[in-house]
Design a protein around this motif. Structure first.
Motif, PDB file in Angstrom:
ATOM      1  N   PRO A 349       0.836  -1.200   0.000  1.00 40.49           N
ATOM      2  CA  PRO A 349       0.000   0.000   0.000  1.00 40.49           C
ATOM      3  C   PRO A 349       0.873   1.252   0.000  1.00 40.49           C
ATOM      4  CG  PRO A 349      -0.732  -1.571   1.666  1.00 40.49           C
ATOM      5  CD  PRO A 349       0.591  -2.050   1.175  1.00 40.49           C
ATOM      6  N   PRO A 350       0.311   2.424  -0.352  1.00 39.94           N
ATOM      7  CA  PRO A 350       1.092   3.671  -0.279  1.00 39.94           C
ATOM      8  C   PRO A 350       1.489   3.992   1.159  1.00 39.94           C
ATOM      9  CG  PRO A 350      -1.237   4.120  -0.679  1.00 39.94           C
ATOM     10  CD  PRO A 350      -1.059   2.641  -0.832  1.00 39.94           C
ATOM     11  N   ARG A 351       2.534   4.767   1.335  1.00 33.50           N
ATOM     12  CA  ARG A 351       3.069   5.040   2.669  1.00 33.50           C
ATOM     13  C   ARG A 351       2.072   5.757   3.564  1.00 33.50           C
ATOM     14  NH1 ARG A 351       8.190   4.230   3.889  1.00 33.50           N
ATOM     15  NH2 ARG A 351       8.063   5.806   5.544  1.00 33.50           N
ATOM     16  N   ARG A 352       1.177   6.536   2.972  1.00 35.19           N
ATOM     17  CA  ARG A 352       0.188   7.225   3.810  1.00 35.19           C
ATOM     18  C   ARG A 352      -0.760   6.253   4.502  1.00 35.19           C
ATOM     19  NH1 ARG A 352      -1.098   8.189  -1.515  1.00 35.19           N
ATOM     20  NH2 ARG A 352      -3.153   7.437  -2.252  1.00 35.19           N
ATOM     21  N   PRO A 358      -0.780   1.414  11.709  1.00 37.36           N
ATOM     22  CA  PRO A 358       0.656   1.612  11.927  1.00 37.36           C
ATOM     23  C   PRO A 358       1.413   0.279  11.955  1.00 37.36           C
ATOM     24  CG  PRO A 358      -0.636   2.955  13.439  1.00 37.36           C
ATOM     25  CD  PRO A 358      -1.598   2.027  12.754  1.00 37.36           C
ATOM     26  N   LEU A 359       2.576   0.275  11.348  1.00 37.16           N
ATOM     27  CA  LEU A 359       3.516  -0.838  11.298  1.00 37.16           C
ATOM     28  C   LEU A 359       2.976  -2.024  10.495  1.00 37.16           C
ATOM     29  CD1 LEU A 359       6.279  -1.945  12.186  1.00 37.16           C
ATOM     30  CD2 LEU A 359       5.160  -2.880  14.213  1.00 37.16           C
ATOM     31  N   TRP A 360       1.752  -2.501  10.798  1.00 39.73           N
ATOM     32  CA  TRP A 360       1.233  -3.707  10.158  1.00 39.73           C
ATOM     33  C   TRP A 360       0.890  -3.494   8.690  1.00 39.73           C
ATOM     34  CZ3 TRP A 360       2.170  -7.885  12.792  1.00 39.73           C
ATOM     35  CH2 TRP A 360       2.269  -7.805  14.190  1.00 39.73           C
ATOM     36  N   TRP A 361       0.822  -2.220   8.248  1.00 40.24           N
ATOM     37  CA  TRP A 361       0.505  -1.979   6.845  1.00 40.24           C
ATOM     38  C   TRP A 361       1.565  -2.567   5.917  1.00 40.24           C
ATOM     39  CZ3 TRP A 361       3.503   0.931   3.438  1.00 40.24           C
ATOM     40  CH2 TRP A 361       4.587   1.600   4.001  1.00 40.24           C
ATOM     41  N   ARG A 362       2.782  -2.762   6.456  1.00 39.23           N
ATOM     42  CA  ARG A 362       3.860  -3.321   5.636  1.00 39.23           C
ATOM     43  C   ARG A 362       3.602  -4.786   5.260  1.00 39.23           C
ATOM     44  NH1 ARG A 362       8.601  -0.363   5.616  1.00 39.23           N
ATOM     45  NH2 ARG A 362       8.624   1.464   6.981  1.00 39.23           N
ATOM     46  N   GLY A 363       2.725  -5.452   5.986  1.00 39.33           N
ATOM     47  CA  GLY A 363       2.443  -6.848   5.680  1.00 39.33           C
ATOM     48  C   GLY A 363       1.444  -7.046   4.557  1.00 39.33           C
ATOM     49  N   TYR A 364       0.784  -5.964   4.121  1.00 39.04           N
ATOM     50  CA  TYR A 364      -0.211  -6.087   3.054  1.00 39.04           C
ATOM     51  C   TYR A 364       0.458  -6.005   1.691  1.00 39.04           C
ATOM     52  CZ  TYR A 364      -3.484  -5.128   6.839  1.00 39.04           C
ATOM     53  OH  TYR A 364      -4.192  -5.189   8.020  1.00 39.04           O
ATOM     54  N   GLY A 365      -0.112  -6.736   0.743  1.00 37.90           N
ATOM     55  CA  GLY A 365       0.415  -6.715  -0.612  1.00 37.90           C
ATOM     56  C   GLY A 365      -0.633  -7.191  -1.597  1.00 37.90           C
TER      57      GLY A 365
END
Length: 456
Positions: A349-352, A358-365
């Motif tokens: 996802p985009p950085r916004r 918070p933090l867990w957004w990095r696990g989405y793809g």
């Protein structure tokens, strides 16, 4: 007036032969009245203890003398009034001692037939037949049949569901199977130790039990909390090891065959064309693990667990643990024409989006190919869900107020197994375009998909 040669006399049809279950079945059903008493005792142990303390030896022996014959009679009568028959178009199961129930199972709606053998059934040489039928949540079953009879009946039902004539279906026999892989017990044991679930429950027990003892000094309170915690730890390790022991995967014309179990042996089938979603699950400690002979190439090394969503079936596990390269080759057999997208092909996802999760957004793809919609979630325990476009029933865009403020949205795809796969926190413009493009891919995918058939 009926034209000559068109009228079919009902008397010309072959008679329907009803059969009974194996004679050992009454022993299994005789436990029902005893189970009711045990359930009552466990529900109110204090009352049960008071009632038992009032009983004299004579009263207790008299009660047992009545209960045992009554249970045996109940088991015999339920067996005597249970029949099943295979007709030209359906499997008919007739049960009921006081209230009669007849189940008419259309053969063309049967999706999977599993043969299970609990430990005592294996000793007695009998087996249970479980049927997955479209449109039903609960499996119909025939328990028990002789082990050989159960396999022969399963083969006959699958042959008839595949379109073989009734007079030849019983001659088709069980479709041959070719073994693809077998999970070694040592690999299974190591994988369970590396999941962390067992150690997590034990850690919770190590903290909670001393605190409860310090606060209450009550043994019963401590046991009431400790037993479920240790039971959960055992179910996460020992229970899964026993259930998934000697996991064997084979390939046959009627689907993928799964055999597993240490005490209770199960023989399951993943029906062709009915798999809606495949998930590759990667616990944290599995990702860097290398099996002997693993190259670590392709989409990355490590171990994965392969789970399924199957329409009309409750079977949900394809592989308890396997090297990623081998698991991807199995996925290609389950979903012909589908390849697992490599990790670098999954866009985050985009950085916004970090302000939403918070933090867990990095696990989405997310990755969308010509054949599959692939969405990943999880940071410590990653799960990659693959949905073929032809299996998507509907597409939805969901955007809450905080997501609207950050310019992101979720895209849900719904499958025929009443499950959803979600691409989380996508850019709002990208999500809107994905909504329309996925609807078009699903329409063309269903149009070009091969028909779902047994023994195709």
């Amino acid at each position: 007036m009926t034209a000559p040669g068109v009228h079919e006399d009902v008397r010309d049809r072959p008679p329907v032969t009803e059969r009974r279950l194996h004679p050992v079945t009454p022993l299994r059903r005789a436990w029902a009245p005893v189970a009711v008493l045990i359930g009552w005792a466990l529900h109110d142990p204090d009352q049960a203890q008071r009632q038992l303390s009032r009983l004299t030896t004579t009263t207790l022996l008299t009660g047992l003398a009545v209960l045992i014959p009554a249970a045996a009679l109940y088991g015999f009568l339920t067996w005597w009034f249970t029949h099943f028959a295979v007709t030209e178009s359906e499997l008919r199961i007739r049960t009921g001692l006081l209230f009669r129930r007849t189940a008419h199972i259309r053969l063309e709606r049967i999706q999977a037939i599993d043969v299970t053998q609990p430990l005592l059934a294996r000793v007695a040489g009998v087996a249970k037949l479980k049927l997955d039928v479209i449109g039903t949540d609960k499996k119909d079953e025939l328990a028990f049949l002789g082990a050989g009879e159960a396999r022969a009946l399963r083969a006959e039902l699958l042959a008839r569901a595949a379109g073989f004539a009734p007079e030849t279906a019983h001659e088709v026999g069980e479709a041959p199977s070719r073994e693809i892989l077998r999970v070694p017990p040592g690999v299974l044991a190591v994988s369970l130790l590396l999941t962390g679930a067992t150690w997590g429950w034990l850690l919770v027990a190590a903290v909670v039990v001393p605190l409860l003892w310090t606060a209450t000094h009550s043994l019963w309170t401590v046991l009431a909390a400790a037993v479920p915690l240790f039971g959960a730890a055992g179910a996460s390790s020992v229970g899964r090891f026993v259930a998934e022991y000697d996991w064997t995967l084979g390939e046959s014309p009627d689907g993928l065959r799964i055999d597993h179990g240490l005490l209770d042996r199960a023989h399951e089938t993943v029906p062709p064309g009915r798999v809606q979603t495949v998930r590759l699950v990667e616990p944290l400690l599995w990702r860097r693990w290398r099996s002997p002979g693993s190259s670590g190439t392709g989409s990355g090394g490590g171990w994965v667990r392969v789970e399924l969503d199957v329409a009309g079936s409750s079977n949900s596990l394809l592989l308890p643990v396997a090297p990623r390269e081998l698991a991807e080759s199995v996925v290609a057999r389950v979903l012909p024409g589908v390849s697992v997208p490599p990790r670098e092909a999954l866009s985050r996802p985009p950085r916004r989006a970090r302000w939403c999760v918070p933090l867990w957004w990095r696990g989405y793809g997310l990755a969308v190919t010509d054949a599959v919609f692939a969405a990943r979630h999880g940071l410590l325990r990653r799960s990659l869900s693959l949905v073929p476009h032809a299996k998507v029933q509907s597409v939805r865009l969901v955007q809450g107020p905080w997501q609207r403020a950050r310019g992101v949205a979720d895209v849900h795809v719904d499958t025929g197994a009443n499950k959803s796969v979600t691409a989380r926190l996508r850019d709002a413009t990208e999500a809107a375009a994905l909504l329309h493009s996925q609807a078009e891919r699903s329409r063309t995918g269903r149009r070009d998909a091969r028909p779902d058939r047994w023994m195709a």
